[in-house]
Design an enzyme around this catalytic site. Structure first.
Site, PDB file in Angstrom:
ATOM      1  N   LYS A   7       0.842  -1.215   0.000  1.00  0.00           N
ATOM      2  CA  LYS A   7       0.000   0.000   0.000  1.00  0.00           C
ATOM      3  C   LYS A   7       0.870   1.256   0.000  1.00  0.00           C
ATOM      4  O   LYS A   7       0.663   2.165  -0.802  1.00  0.00           O
ATOM      5  CB  LYS A   7      -0.929   0.023   1.233  1.00  0.00           C
ATOM      6  N   ARG A  34      -0.617  -8.975  13.339  1.00  0.00           N
ATOM      7  CA  ARG A  34      -1.197  -7.967  12.431  1.00  0.00           C
ATOM      8  C   ARG A  34      -1.976  -8.633  11.303  1.00  0.00           C
ATOM      9  O   ARG A  34      -3.041  -8.146  10.902  1.00  0.00           O
ATOM     10  CB  ARG A  34      -0.078  -7.081  11.853  1.00  0.00           C
ATOM     11  N   ARG A  85      11.705  -5.446   5.083  1.00  0.00           N
ATOM     12  CA  ARG A  85      11.454  -4.020   4.808  1.00  0.00           C
ATOM     13  C   ARG A  85      12.421  -3.135   5.597  1.00  0.00           C
ATOM     14  O   ARG A  85      12.716  -3.379   6.753  1.00  0.00           O
ATOM     15  CB  ARG A  85      10.023  -3.655   5.214  1.00  0.00           C
ATOM     16  N   ARG A 142      -9.976   0.655   8.177  1.00  0.00           N
ATOM     17  CA  ARG A 142      -9.490  -0.673   8.557  1.00  0.00           C
ATOM     18  C   ARG A 142     -10.537  -1.468   9.318  1.00  0.00           C
ATOM     19  O   ARG A 142     -10.281  -2.608   9.687  1.00  0.00           O
ATOM     20  CB  ARG A 142      -8.287  -0.479   9.474  1.00  0.00           C
ATOM     21  N   ARG A 173      11.037  -1.206  11.166  1.00  0.00           N
ATOM     22  CA  ARG A 173       9.923  -0.788  12.003  1.00  0.00           C
ATOM     23  C   ARG A 173       9.795  -1.686  13.231  1.00  0.00           C
ATOM     24  O   ARG A 173      10.024  -2.882  13.143  1.00  0.00           O
ATOM     25  CB  ARG A 173       8.612  -0.837  11.188  1.00  0.00           C
TER      26      ARG A 173
HETATM   27  P1  AP5 Z   1       4.809  -1.589   1.930  1.00  0.00           P
HETATM   28  O1  AP5 Z   1       4.469  -0.795   0.723  1.00  0.00           O
HETATM   29  O2  AP5 Z   1       5.545  -0.927   3.023  1.00  0.00           O
HETATM   30  O3  AP5 Z   1       3.497  -2.354   2.474  1.00  0.00           O
HETATM   31  P2  AP5 Z   1       2.216  -1.797   3.218  1.00  0.00           P
HETATM   32  O4  AP5 Z   1       1.034  -2.439   2.583  1.00  0.00           O
HETATM   33  O5  AP5 Z   1       2.249  -0.320   3.292  1.00  0.00           O
HETATM   34  O6  AP5 Z   1       2.459  -2.494   4.622  1.00  0.00           O
HETATM   35  P3  AP5 Z   1       2.362  -1.873   6.106  1.00  0.00           P
HETATM   36  O7  AP5 Z   1       3.135  -2.817   7.001  1.00  0.00           O
HETATM   37  O8  AP5 Z   1       2.748  -0.444   6.141  1.00  0.00           O
HETATM   38  O9  AP5 Z   1       0.858  -2.053   6.354  1.00  0.00           O
HETATM   39  P4  AP5 Z   1       0.142  -2.014   7.691  1.00  0.00           P
HETATM   40  O10 AP5 Z   1      -1.227  -1.872   7.212  1.00  0.00           O
HETATM   41  O11 AP5 Z   1       0.414  -3.172   8.573  1.00  0.00           O
HETATM   42  O12 AP5 Z   1       0.861  -0.820   8.484  1.00  0.00           O
HETATM   43  P5  AP5 Z   1       0.427   0.666   8.789  1.00  0.00           P
HETATM   44  O13 AP5 Z   1       1.646   1.485   8.819  1.00  0.00           O
HETATM   45  O14 AP5 Z   1      -0.695   1.067   7.930  1.00  0.00           O
HETATM   46  O15 AP5 Z   1       5.647  -2.863   1.416  1.00  0.00           O
HETATM   47  C1  AP5 Z   1       6.180  -3.802   2.351  1.00  0.00           C
HETATM   48  C2  AP5 Z   1       7.565  -4.259   1.865  1.00  0.00           C
HETATM   49  O16 AP5 Z   1       7.391  -5.029   0.682  1.00  0.00           O
HETATM   50  C3  AP5 Z   1       8.527  -3.127   1.501  1.00  0.00           C
HETATM   51  O17 AP5 Z   1       9.814  -3.508   1.895  1.00  0.00           O
HETATM   52  C4  AP5 Z   1       8.432  -3.014  -0.032  1.00  0.00           C
HETATM   53  O18 AP5 Z   1       9.642  -2.596  -0.604  1.00  0.00           O
HETATM   54  C5  AP5 Z   1       8.100  -4.448  -0.429  1.00  0.00           C
HETATM   55  N1  AP5 Z   1       7.197  -4.547  -1.573  1.00  0.00           N
HETATM   56  C6  AP5 Z   1       6.115  -3.759  -1.836  1.00  0.00           C
HETATM   57  N2  AP5 Z   1       5.508  -4.159  -2.972  1.00  0.00           N
HETATM   58  C7  AP5 Z   1       6.209  -5.247  -3.422  1.00  0.00           C
HETATM   59  C8  AP5 Z   1       6.075  -6.104  -4.552  1.00  0.00           C
HETATM   60  N3  AP5 Z   1       5.081  -5.919  -5.438  1.00  0.00           N
HETATM   61  N4  AP5 Z   1       6.971  -7.112  -4.696  1.00  0.00           N
HETATM   62  C9  AP5 Z   1       7.969  -7.286  -3.790  1.00  0.00           C
HETATM   63  N5  AP5 Z   1       8.158  -6.495  -2.698  1.00  0.00           N
HETATM   64  C10 AP5 Z   1       7.282  -5.484  -2.516  1.00  0.00           C
HETATM   65  O19 AP5 Z   1      -0.149   0.510  10.272  1.00  0.00           O
HETATM   66  C11 AP5 Z   1       0.718   0.196  11.351  1.00  0.00           C
HETATM   67  C12 AP5 Z   1      -0.096   0.122  12.638  1.00  0.00           C
HETATM   68  O20 AP5 Z   1      -0.696   1.410  12.904  1.00  0.00           O
HETATM   69  C13 AP5 Z   1      -1.264  -0.855  12.634  1.00  0.00           C
HETATM   70  O21 AP5 Z   1      -0.865  -2.172  12.962  1.00  0.00           O
HETATM   71  C14 AP5 Z   1      -2.186  -0.232  13.684  1.00  0.00           C
HETATM   72  O22 AP5 Z   1      -1.745  -0.518  14.975  1.00  0.00           O
HETATM   73  C15 AP5 Z   1      -2.009   1.255  13.446  1.00  0.00           C
HETATM   74  N6  AP5 Z   1      -2.991   1.781  12.461  1.00  0.00           N
HETATM   75  C16 AP5 Z   1      -2.723   2.309  11.240  1.00  0.00           C
HETATM   76  N7  AP5 Z   1      -3.852   2.657  10.618  1.00  0.00           N
HETATM   77  C17 AP5 Z   1      -4.857   2.345  11.456  1.00  0.00           C
HETATM   78  C18 AP5 Z   1      -6.268   2.445  11.363  1.00  0.00           C
HETATM   79  N8  AP5 Z   1      -6.869   2.935  10.269  1.00  0.00           N
HETATM   80  N9  AP5 Z   1      -7.021   2.017  12.416  1.00  0.00           N
HETATM   81  C19 AP5 Z   1      -6.438   1.520  13.525  1.00  0.00           C
HETATM   82  N10 AP5 Z   1      -5.110   1.387  13.673  1.00  0.00           N
HETATM   83  C20 AP5 Z   1      -4.312   1.794  12.650  1.00  0.00           C
HETATM   84 MG    MG Z   2       2.448   1.085   4.853  1.00  0.00          MG
END
Ligand code: AP5
Ligand code: MG
Length: 215
Positions: A13, A171, A127, A88, A160
């Protein structure tokens, strides 16, 4: 364009949102990045959010809904935005709908990135993120030119706190239980498009762009 990127942790994402942001000159609104910034600043909200994030759980709906509602009212969102990691839960999706009604706007599209669980774990454990500018890398799939150093700004690359295997599993479980129901929620609203997130990064982007341009 008003877009939501949906997908499990590690689906890509953030990676895809940053590319779309440059392409369409609209902001990426990542609740994860906003919460991590609050944690880094040590605000009361950040300290509370950290407990949930470190445990792999979700921060309470009322906290994130408030953050996003305020953010969408900022001037740079006037011509569109990419929501990354929000909504989410069904409650967050309902609240977003209310915000859109208040703003007199409509959600254009929801893109669901589909990726196998094993690949997600491999992506998250490998990552790395720039501690200065936030640019994302992967040690195998998207490495920096010099290990440990950001190509864009020279900042140090870090892992992270929630990218430990045990927290990743939690997660993923939370995603299945609380977020995956949004796929049918948005299918019913006739705004959902699925994209094969197993493809290489540039091909995922191409698929997204062709779907967005065709719709
Ligand atoms: P990346 O693009 O970083 O993936 P992502 O989908 O953004 O993954 P996140 O871990 O950021 O998602 P998340 O939803 O768990 O975390 P968030 O920060 O939103 O890609 C991942 C890796 O893969 C990278 O190294 C990249 O280079 C590689 N990659 C990407 N595409 C690829 C491909 N096609 N092929 C190969 N490699 C690839 O949330 C974190 C925490 O915050 C949550 O757990 C929660 O506690 C809180 N939070 C955030 N939003 C909310 C909400 N709306 N409600 C409640 N709590 C929330
Ligand atoms: Mg992300």
């Amino acid at each position: 364009m008003k877009l939501v990127l949906l997908g499990p942790p590690g689906a890509g994402k953030g990676t895809q949102a940053k590319m779309l942001m440059e392409k369409f000159a609209i902001p990426q609104i990542s609740t994860g990045d906003m919460l991590r910034a609050a944690v880094k600043d040590g605000t009361p909200m950040g300290r509370k959010a950290k407990e949930y994030m470190d445990a792999g759980g979700l921060v309470p709906d009322e906290v994130v809904v408030g953050i996003v509602r305020d953010r969408l009212l900022e001037a740079d969102c006037a011509s569109g935005f990419i929501l990354d990691g929000f909504p989410r839960t069904v409650a967050q999706a309902d609240a977003l709908q209310v915000s859109f009604q208040e703003m007199g706007k409509e959600l254009d599209r929801v893109i669901s990135l589909e990726v196998d669980t094993d690949a997600l774990v491999e992506r998250l454990t490998g990552r790395r993120t720039c501690s200065e500018c936030g640019r994302g890398y992967h040690v195998t799939f998207d490495p920096s030119l010099q290990p440990g150093t950001c190509d864009a700004c020279g900042g140090a690359l870090i892992q992270r706190d929630d990218d430990k295997e045990e927290t990743i599993r939690k997660r993923l479980q939370v995603y299945t239980e609380q977020t995956a129901p949004l796929i049918s929620y948005y299918q019913d609203a006739d705004v959902l498009m699925k994209v094969d997130g197993m493809l290489p990064i540039t091909q995922v982007q191409e698929k997204m762009l062709s779907l967005l341009q065709a719709s």
